[in-house]
Design a protein around this motif. Structure first.
Motif, PDB file in Angstrom:
ATOM      1  N   PHE A 262      -7.557  -2.403  -9.717  1.00  0.00           N
ATOM      2  CA  PHE A 262      -6.181  -2.940  -9.266  1.00  0.00           C
ATOM      3  C   PHE A 262      -5.508  -2.156  -8.540  1.00  0.00           C
ATOM      4  N   ALA A 263      -5.475  -0.846  -8.985  1.00  0.00           N
ATOM      5  CA  ALA A 263      -4.509   0.145  -8.126  1.00  0.00           C
ATOM      6  C   ALA A 263      -4.958   0.164  -6.593  1.00  0.00           C
ATOM      7  N   ASN A 264      -6.356   0.149  -6.341  1.00  0.00           N
ATOM      8  CA  ASN A 264      -6.620   0.042  -4.899  1.00  0.00           C
ATOM      9  C   ASN A 264      -6.098  -1.039  -4.352  1.00  0.00           C
ATOM     10  N   ALA A 265      -6.191  -2.265  -4.941  1.00  0.00           N
ATOM     11  CA  ALA A 265      -5.731  -3.350  -4.065  1.00  0.00           C
ATOM     12  C   ALA A 265      -4.192  -3.177  -4.150  1.00  0.00           C
ATOM     13  N   LEU A 266      -3.355  -2.571  -4.848  1.00  0.00           N
ATOM     14  CA  LEU A 266      -1.962  -2.423  -4.852  1.00  0.00           C
ATOM     15  C   LEU A 266      -1.561  -1.469  -3.799  1.00  0.00           C
ATOM     16  N   SER A 267      -2.507  -0.797  -3.471  1.00  0.00           N
ATOM     17  CA  SER A 267      -1.959   0.313  -2.327  1.00  0.00           C
ATOM     18  C   SER A 267      -1.946  -0.286  -1.027  1.00  0.00           C
ATOM     19  N   LEU A 268      -2.602  -1.626  -0.883  1.00  0.00           N
ATOM     20  CA  LEU A 268      -2.274  -2.388   0.350  1.00  0.00           C
ATOM     21  C   LEU A 268      -0.834  -2.674   0.588  1.00  0.00           C
ATOM     22  N   PHE A 269      -0.066  -2.931  -0.465  1.00  0.00           N
ATOM     23  CA  PHE A 269       1.325  -3.082  -0.403  1.00  0.00           C
ATOM     24  C   PHE A 269       2.324  -2.025  -0.867  1.00  0.00           C
ATOM     25  N   LEU A 270       1.782  -1.060  -1.560  1.00  0.00           N
ATOM     26  CA  LEU A 270       2.621   0.439  -1.728  1.00  0.00           C
ATOM     27  C   LEU A 270       2.285   1.259  -0.634  1.00  0.00           C
ATOM     28  N   ARG A 271       3.150   1.646  -0.069  1.00  0.00           N
ATOM     29  CA  ARG A 271       2.901   2.721   1.163  1.00  0.00           C
ATOM     30  C   ARG A 271       3.897   3.784   1.353  1.00  0.00           C
ATOM     31  N   ASP A 272       3.707   4.980   1.841  1.00  0.00           N
ATOM     32  CA  ASP A 272       4.957   5.830   2.071  1.00  0.00           C
ATOM     33  C   ASP A 272       5.447   5.584   3.347  1.00  0.00           C
ATOM     34  N   ASP A 273       6.475   6.353   3.599  1.00  0.00           N
ATOM     35  CA  ASP A 273       7.650   6.324   4.859  1.00  0.00           C
ATOM     36  C   ASP A 273       6.809   6.036   6.009  1.00  0.00           C
ATOM     37  N   LEU A 274       5.618   6.734   6.034  1.00  0.00           N
ATOM     38  CA  LEU A 274       4.584   6.580   7.175  1.00  0.00           C
ATOM     39  C   LEU A 274       3.749   5.600   7.214  1.00  0.00           C
ATOM     40  N   GLY A 275       3.856   4.596   6.155  1.00  0.00           N
ATOM     41  CA  GLY A 275       2.959   3.326   6.277  1.00  0.00           C
ATOM     42  C   GLY A 275       1.681   3.791   5.675  1.00  0.00           C
ATOM     43  N   GLN A 276       1.463   4.750   4.971  1.00  0.00           N
ATOM     44  CA  GLN A 276       0.123   5.006   4.589  1.00  0.00           C
ATOM     45  C   GLN A 276      -0.029   4.464   3.246  1.00  0.00           C
TER      46      GLN A 276
END
Length: 486
Positions: A262-276
């Motif tokens: 679920f953390a991996n899935a959440l990373s699609l929406f949680l991004r840094d200032d560069l969009g990563q």
């Protein structure tokens, strides 16, 4: 609505597994004073909130950025259409190096289409030199040339709407459609971001429950082995508890894998200032599952009119109305008024000296007009189809919102019942542990009570998740952009 936090097993079951002194358990996720564990040495990470996820998703989600790019493309197309009303400059020069007549002409002109009529305004300057034939008398100017201004005005066809203005209105509607598409995409993305966050938090809470169960069994094993060494307990009791530890370790490993997924899935929406993408660590898990978004009380008509998909159909109906007006315009006869004034300057023929004013009319009419009639029939059929679709969509949205409200109410009741069940299971487990301490119970019953409490607590977490998820679905169905972080 915020559900009350799930109370840890190790906190509420503060009695020892075996007869002996009581021991107090630490709250889940907290290290003992002076502990050398990694959790104590590592600084505590800031808790990840739903607002963090929604803000990040709204700024950096690729789907939203793509929709914004499409909106900019629609703006660019509208600018292209506006170019039809630009001022146009023309220049032309003709000379006759050979022949009996050596007359030459130089002319510059400019015209601009009208914004509120199908006609245009124009003006120009022309100068000639040399000799011209008699039949070219209209070409000749005085010594300093001729200035001319005029305008063409549509009186019937192209008066209310013409091809240029129709394309401009359609381009404006395309901008609205692109903006609505961006809203529709953004609402869907934010809804999936909420779901990913809630699944991650719920999985993290399950891990804490299974970790507490495991630590409780491991602590009990130490006490059991001491009692076996003293001859107070049979050796089979230690084997049975070790079996229980292995089983709980399996539950722990499986739940930790779910958290990572679920953390991996959440990373699609949680991004840094560069969009990563950022994969959140487990130490950023909140200690409780909150609803995050709460549906507001709005009447059904307001909720329906706020939906981007409903507004999209309305805008498409407006576009068909524009095309219908364009087709009806083609049925009208053309009657254009032309008004023009000109004056020559300098020496030359006295007949060209006075200011000349001219007014003219041009009339034309299509006799069969089948093309326009066919377009009108086509647009009317499209309008009928869109009206039927709009009516069905309005009914569908109404049913969807009503059903989601019922789901929220039902999920809230079930969450309350699950909380009550967990509280009763907690009391039963505490009572069974006290009985075991007094020698009135056995290991099997204590273990069953602990398992029952764990199951009830997991059901409480799941019920709270379903309630929060139902509220998020309703907020998305209501297109509440503020709560969705848009």
């Amino acid at each position: 609505m915020i559900r009350r936090p799930v109370v840890g097993l190790m906190t509420v079951l503060a009695l020892s597994a075996l007869a002996g002194p009581l021991f107090a358990q630490e709250a889940p996720g907290m290290a003992k004073p002076g502990s050398n564990s990694p959790a104590a040495a590592r600084p505590e990470a800031r808790e990840l909130t739903l607002r963090d996820v929604l803000d990040s998703s709204a700024r950096h989600a690729p789907q939203i950025l793509e929709a914004m790019a499409r909106q900019r493309s629609a703006d660019a197309r509208a600018l292209t259409v506006e170019g039809q009303f630009d001022l146009v400059f023309n220049a032309e020069a003709n000379a006759r190096p050979l022949g009996f007549y050596d007359g030459s002409v130089a002319e510059v002109s400019a015209y601009r289409p009208l914004q509120n009529n199908g006609g245009q305004l124009y003006g120009g300057y022309r100068i000639t030199s040399g000799k011209f034939a008699d039949y070219e008398g209209k070409t000749v100017t005085n010594q300093l040339g001729e200035i001319k201004v005029g305008g063409v005005f549509s009186l019937l066809r192209d008066r209310v709407i013409d091809e240029r203005r129709g394309r401009r209105e359609l381009a404006g509607a395309d901008i609205e459609l692109a903006a609505l598409d961006r809203d529709l995409v953004a609402i869907g993305v934010q809804r999936r971001a909420i779901e990913a966050y809630q699944l991650w938090v719920a999985a993290g809470l399950r891990v804490r429950i299974y970790r507490e169960l495991l630590e409780l069994a491991e602590t009990r094993q130490e006490s059991i082995e001491r009692q076996i060494q003293l001859g107070a307990r049979p050796e089979i009791l230690g084997i049975e508890n070790r079996q229980n530890i292995v089983r709980r370790q399996g539950l722990m490993v499986r739940s930790e894998q779910e958290v990572q997924l679920f953390a991996n899935a959440l990373s699609l929406f949680l991004r840094d200032d560069l969009g990563q993408p950022i994969v959140p660590s487990a130490n950023r898990l909140p200690r409780q599952l909150v609803d995050g978004v709460v549906p507001r009380l709005v009447d059904q008509s307001t909720a329906i009119s706020a939906r981007p998909d409903f507004q999209t159909l309305l805008t498409r109906l407006e576009q068909t109305d524009i095309r219908a007006r364009l087709a009806e315009n083609e049925l009208k006869p053309r009657l254009d008024l032309n008004a023009e004034a000109s004056k020559d300057f300098g020496s030359g023929s006295p007949t060209r000296g006075p200011t000349v004013g001219m007014v003219g009319l041009r009339f034309s009419v299509p006799l069969e007009r089948r093309a326009a009639k066919g377009r009108i029939a086509e647009v009317e059929a499209e309008q009928d189809a869109l009206k039927v679709r709009l009516q069905f969509l309005e009914e569908q949205i109404g049913v969807e919102i009503a059903n989601l409200r019922m789901q929220v109410q039902g999920a809230e009741k079930l969450a309350g019942l699950a909380t009550a069940e967990a509280a009763l299971a907690r009391r039963m487990a505490e009572a069974e542990r006290r009985r075991f301490t007094l020698g009135a119970s056995d290991f099997l019953l204590v273990n069953l009570r602990e398992e029952s409490l764990a199951d009830a607590t997991i059901r409480e977490i799941d019920a709270n998740y379903r309630h929060a998820a139902a509220q998020a679905e309703l907020v998305a169905a209501l297109a509440d952009r503020d709560q969705l972080g848009l």
